[in-house]
Design a protein around this motif. Structure first.
Motif, PDB file in Angstrom:
ATOM      1  N   GLU A 132       0.847  -1.183   0.000  1.00  0.00           N
ATOM      2  CA  GLU A 132       0.000   0.000   0.000  1.00  0.00           C
ATOM      3  C   GLU A 132       0.889   1.242   0.000  1.00  0.00           C
ATOM      4  O   GLU A 132       2.073   1.166   0.334  1.00  0.00           O
ATOM      5  CB  GLU A 132      -0.893  -0.003   1.249  1.00  0.00           C
ATOM      6  CG  GLU A 132      -1.845  -1.190   1.300  1.00  0.00           C
ATOM      7  CD  GLU A 132      -2.606  -1.276   2.604  1.00  0.00           C
ATOM      8  OE1 GLU A 132      -2.720  -0.246   3.317  1.00  0.00           O
ATOM      9  OE2 GLU A 132      -3.093  -2.375   2.925  1.00  0.00           O
ATOM     10  N   ILE A 133       0.306   2.371  -0.345  1.00  0.00           N
ATOM     11  CA  ILE A 133       1.074   3.613  -0.373  1.00  0.00           C
ATOM     12  C   ILE A 133       1.669   3.908   0.999  1.00  0.00           C
ATOM     13  O   ILE A 133       2.816   4.346   1.108  1.00  0.00           O
ATOM     14  CB  ILE A 133       0.206   4.784  -0.876  1.00  0.00           C
ATOM     15  CG1 ILE A 133      -0.142   4.570  -2.356  1.00  0.00           C
ATOM     16  CG2 ILE A 133       0.912   6.121  -0.682  1.00  0.00           C
ATOM     17  CD1 ILE A 133      -1.147   5.545  -2.913  1.00  0.00           C
ATOM     18  N   SER A 134       0.918   3.639   2.054  1.00  0.00           N
ATOM     19  CA  SER A 134       1.432   3.890   3.409  1.00  0.00           C
ATOM     20  C   SER A 134       2.642   3.012   3.704  1.00  0.00           C
ATOM     21  O   SER A 134       3.592   3.460   4.352  1.00  0.00           O
ATOM     22  CB  SER A 134       0.337   3.664   4.450  1.00  0.00           C
ATOM     23  OG  SER A 134      -0.141   2.328   4.405  1.00  0.00           O
ATOM     24  N   HIS A 135       2.629   1.778   3.223  1.00  0.00           N
ATOM     25  CA  HIS A 135       3.775   0.880   3.428  1.00  0.00           C
ATOM     26  C   HIS A 135       4.996   1.433   2.713  1.00  0.00           C
ATOM     27  O   HIS A 135       6.094   1.514   3.284  1.00  0.00           O
ATOM     28  CB  HIS A 135       3.484  -0.523   2.888  1.00  0.00           C
ATOM     29  CG  HIS A 135       2.287  -1.170   3.492  1.00  0.00           C
ATOM     30  ND1 HIS A 135       1.728  -2.312   2.980  1.00  0.00           N
ATOM     31  CD2 HIS A 135       1.527  -0.836   4.561  1.00  0.00           C
ATOM     32  CE1 HIS A 135       0.688  -2.659   3.713  1.00  0.00           C
ATOM     33  NE2 HIS A 135       0.544  -1.772   4.675  1.00  0.00           N
ATOM     34  N   TRP A 193       4.978  -8.042   9.736  1.00  0.00           N
ATOM     35  CA  TRP A 193       4.495  -9.359   9.329  1.00  0.00           C
ATOM     36  C   TRP A 193       5.100  -9.757   7.984  1.00  0.00           C
ATOM     37  O   TRP A 193       5.446 -10.918   7.762  1.00  0.00           O
ATOM     38  CB  TRP A 193       2.969  -9.344   9.254  1.00  0.00           C
ATOM     39  CG  TRP A 193       2.396 -10.667   8.868  1.00  0.00           C
ATOM     40  CD1 TRP A 193       2.100 -11.702   9.702  1.00  0.00           C
ATOM     41  CD2 TRP A 193       2.082 -11.112   7.546  1.00  0.00           C
ATOM     42  NE1 TRP A 193       1.613 -12.764   8.975  1.00  0.00           N
ATOM     43  CE2 TRP A 193       1.598 -12.427   7.646  1.00  0.00           C
ATOM     44  CE3 TRP A 193       2.167 -10.522   6.304  1.00  0.00           C
ATOM     45  CZ2 TRP A 193       1.198 -13.164   6.536  1.00  0.00           C
ATOM     46  CZ3 TRP A 193       1.766 -11.263   5.190  1.00  0.00           C
ATOM     47  CH2 TRP A 193       1.297 -12.577   5.326  1.00  0.00           C
ATOM     48  N   ALA A 194       5.243  -8.782   7.077  1.00  0.00           N
ATOM     49  CA  ALA A 194       5.825  -9.046   5.753  1.00  0.00           C
ATOM     50  C   ALA A 194       7.341  -9.213   5.812  1.00  0.00           C
ATOM     51  O   ALA A 194       7.958  -9.612   4.828  1.00  0.00           O
ATOM     52  CB  ALA A 194       5.467  -7.914   4.790  1.00  0.00           C
ATOM     53  N   GLY A 195       7.937  -8.909   6.966  1.00  0.00           N
ATOM     54  CA  GLY A 195       9.386  -9.023   7.108  1.00  0.00           C
ATOM     55  C   GLY A 195      10.146  -7.812   6.601  1.00  0.00           C
ATOM     56  O   GLY A 195      11.362  -7.863   6.413  1.00  0.00           O
ATOM     57  N   ARG A 237       9.255   2.486  25.039  1.00  0.00           N
ATOM     58  CA  ARG A 237       9.304   2.798  23.603  1.00  0.00           C
ATOM     59  C   ARG A 237       9.826   1.625  22.795  1.00  0.00           C
ATOM     60  O   ARG A 237      10.501   0.739  23.323  1.00  0.00           O
ATOM     61  CB  ARG A 237      10.230   3.990  23.338  1.00  0.00           C
ATOM     62  CG  ARG A 237       9.675   5.294  23.762  1.00  0.00           C
ATOM     63  CD  ARG A 237      10.455   6.442  23.200  1.00  0.00           C
ATOM     64  NE  ARG A 237      11.896   6.280  23.406  1.00  0.00           N
ATOM     65  CZ  ARG A 237      12.764   7.265  23.389  1.00  0.00           C
ATOM     66  NH1 ARG A 237      12.356   8.488  23.169  1.00  0.00           N
ATOM     67  NH2 ARG A 237      14.043   7.044  23.584  1.00  0.00           N
ATOM     68  N   LYS A 238       9.521   1.687  21.498  1.00  0.00           N
ATOM     69  CA  LYS A 238      10.046   0.701  20.550  1.00  0.00           C
ATOM     70  C   LYS A 238      10.804   1.453  19.468  1.00  0.00           C
ATOM     71  O   LYS A 238      10.573   2.641  19.246  1.00  0.00           O
ATOM     72  CB  LYS A 238       8.915  -0.107  19.928  1.00  0.00           C
ATOM     73  CG  LYS A 238       8.186  -0.949  20.951  1.00  0.00           C
ATOM     74  CD  LYS A 238       7.084  -1.745  20.335  1.00  0.00           C
ATOM     75  CE  LYS A 238       6.394  -2.487  21.473  1.00  0.00           C
ATOM     76  NZ  LYS A 238       5.788  -3.690  21.076  1.00  0.00           N
ATOM     77  N   MET A 239      11.693   0.740  18.811  1.00  0.00           N
ATOM     78  CA  MET A 239      12.462   1.308  17.707  1.00  0.00           C
ATOM     79  C   MET A 239      12.181   0.504  16.446  1.00  0.00           C
ATOM     80  O   MET A 239      12.096  -0.720  16.485  1.00  0.00           O
ATOM     81  CB  MET A 239      13.957   1.293  18.030  1.00  0.00           C
ATOM     82  CG  MET A 239      14.335   2.056  19.292  1.00  0.00           C
ATOM     83  SD  MET A 239      13.863   3.804  19.283  1.00  0.00           S
ATOM     84  CE  MET A 239      14.919   4.439  18.012  1.00  0.00           C
ATOM     85  N   VAL A 240      12.040   1.218  15.338  1.00  0.00           N
ATOM     86  CA  VAL A 240      11.698   0.598  14.055  1.00  0.00           C
ATOM     87  C   VAL A 240      12.858   0.815  13.085  1.00  0.00           C
ATOM     88  O   VAL A 240      13.360   1.935  12.953  1.00  0.00           O
ATOM     89  CB  VAL A 240      10.417   1.231  13.460  1.00  0.00           C
ATOM     90  CG1 VAL A 240      10.067   0.605  12.119  1.00  0.00           C
ATOM     91  CG2 VAL A 240       9.260   1.120  14.444  1.00  0.00           C
ATOM     92  N   ALA A 241      13.264  -0.262  12.425  1.00  0.00           N
ATOM     93  CA  ALA A 241      14.319  -0.182  11.405  1.00  0.00           C
ATOM     94  C   ALA A 241      13.884  -0.994  10.193  1.00  0.00           C
ATOM     95  O   ALA A 241      13.163  -1.989  10.321  1.00  0.00           O
ATOM     96  CB  ALA A 241      15.636  -0.729  11.959  1.00  0.00           C
ATOM     97  N   ILE A 242      14.351  -0.592   9.035  1.00  0.00           N
ATOM     98  CA  ILE A 242      14.042  -1.324   7.814  1.00  0.00           C
ATOM     99  C   ILE A 242      14.939  -2.559   7.735  1.00  0.00           C
ATOM    100  O   ILE A 242      16.099  -2.524   8.148  1.00  0.00           O
ATOM    101  CB  ILE A 242      14.200  -0.419   6.564  1.00  0.00           C
ATOM    102  CG1 ILE A 242      13.589  -1.086   5.334  1.00  0.00           C
ATOM    103  CG2 ILE A 242      15.642  -0.015   6.350  1.00  0.00           C
ATOM    104  CD1 ILE A 242      13.393  -0.147   4.156  1.00  0.00           C
ATOM    105  N   SER A 243      14.391  -3.652   7.247  1.00  0.00           N
ATOM    106  CA  SER A 243      15.148  -4.895   7.081  1.00  0.00           C
ATOM    107  C   SER A 243      15.704  -4.949   5.661  1.00  0.00           C
ATOM    108  O   SER A 243      15.276  -4.183   4.788  1.00  0.00           O
ATOM    109  CB  SER A 243      14.235  -6.097   7.319  1.00  0.00           C
ATOM    110  OG  SER A 243      13.305  -6.205   6.255  1.00  0.00           O
ATOM    111  N   PRO A 244      16.632  -5.863   5.397  1.00  0.00           N
ATOM    112  CA  PRO A 244      17.097  -6.028   4.014  1.00  0.00           C
ATOM    113  C   PRO A 244      15.951  -6.343   3.044  1.00  0.00           C
ATOM    114  O   PRO A 244      15.917  -5.821   1.925  1.00  0.00           O
ATOM    115  CB  PRO A 244      18.088  -7.193   4.116  1.00  0.00           C
ATOM    116  CG  PRO A 244      18.622  -7.098   5.521  1.00  0.00           C
ATOM    117  CD  PRO A 244      17.429  -6.661   6.345  1.00  0.00           C
TER     118      PRO A 244
END
Length: 146
Positions: A36-39, A78-80, A93-100
């Protein structure tokens, strides 16, 4: 406010809203299946900033509620495409990072939308697009300040 100014303002916002809807529809059709555009926006932002962000920072960046960003992040995790970990300095708090895999999905999305956006810019002309950007940027900044 004069009638002329009012009509100008209504026309400006009508054009922006219509262009936004048309662009979102076209982008949705060419993005990779299930994205989706948001993703794409979150993945693209994480690539751009080059580091981790909290869900609250992402919600602020995209001007959405924390619930909305939580929903988007859950789908991306969920999509990894992202990793979510606790913040070692603040357990609340949580931290978000992009995966390969997320970086690869973002790159694939860029490849699929590039022909569409390049065509539009080409048809409008780079000089016209370049001259429009300051007005759109000023409008965005003005709206963010309110």
């Amino acid at each position: 406010m004069t009638d002329e100014t009012n009509a100008l303002a209504v026309t400006l916002f009508s054009e922006i809203l219509t262009a936004d809807q048309l662009l979102r529809n076209r982008l949705s059709r060419v993005l990779p299946k299930g994205m989706e555009i948001s993703h794409f926006s979150v993945l693209n932002h994480l690539v751009f900033v080059g580091g981790e962000r909290t869900p609250a920072q992402l919600a602020d960046t995209f001007h959405v509620t924390r619930g909305a960003i939580t929903n988007t992040l859950a789908k991306l995790e969920w999509a990894g495409y992202i990793h979510i970990r606790p913040d070692w300095d603040d357990a609340r708090r949580k931290m978000v990072a992009i995966s390969p895999a997320g970086r690869q999905a973002r790159d694939q999305a860029i490849s699929s939308i590039a022909p569409l956006i390049n065509k539009v810019v080409g048809e409008l002309g780079p000089d016209r697009v370049r001259s429009t950007l300051p007005v759109l940027r000023d409008l965005r900044i003005k709206l963010e300040d309110e």
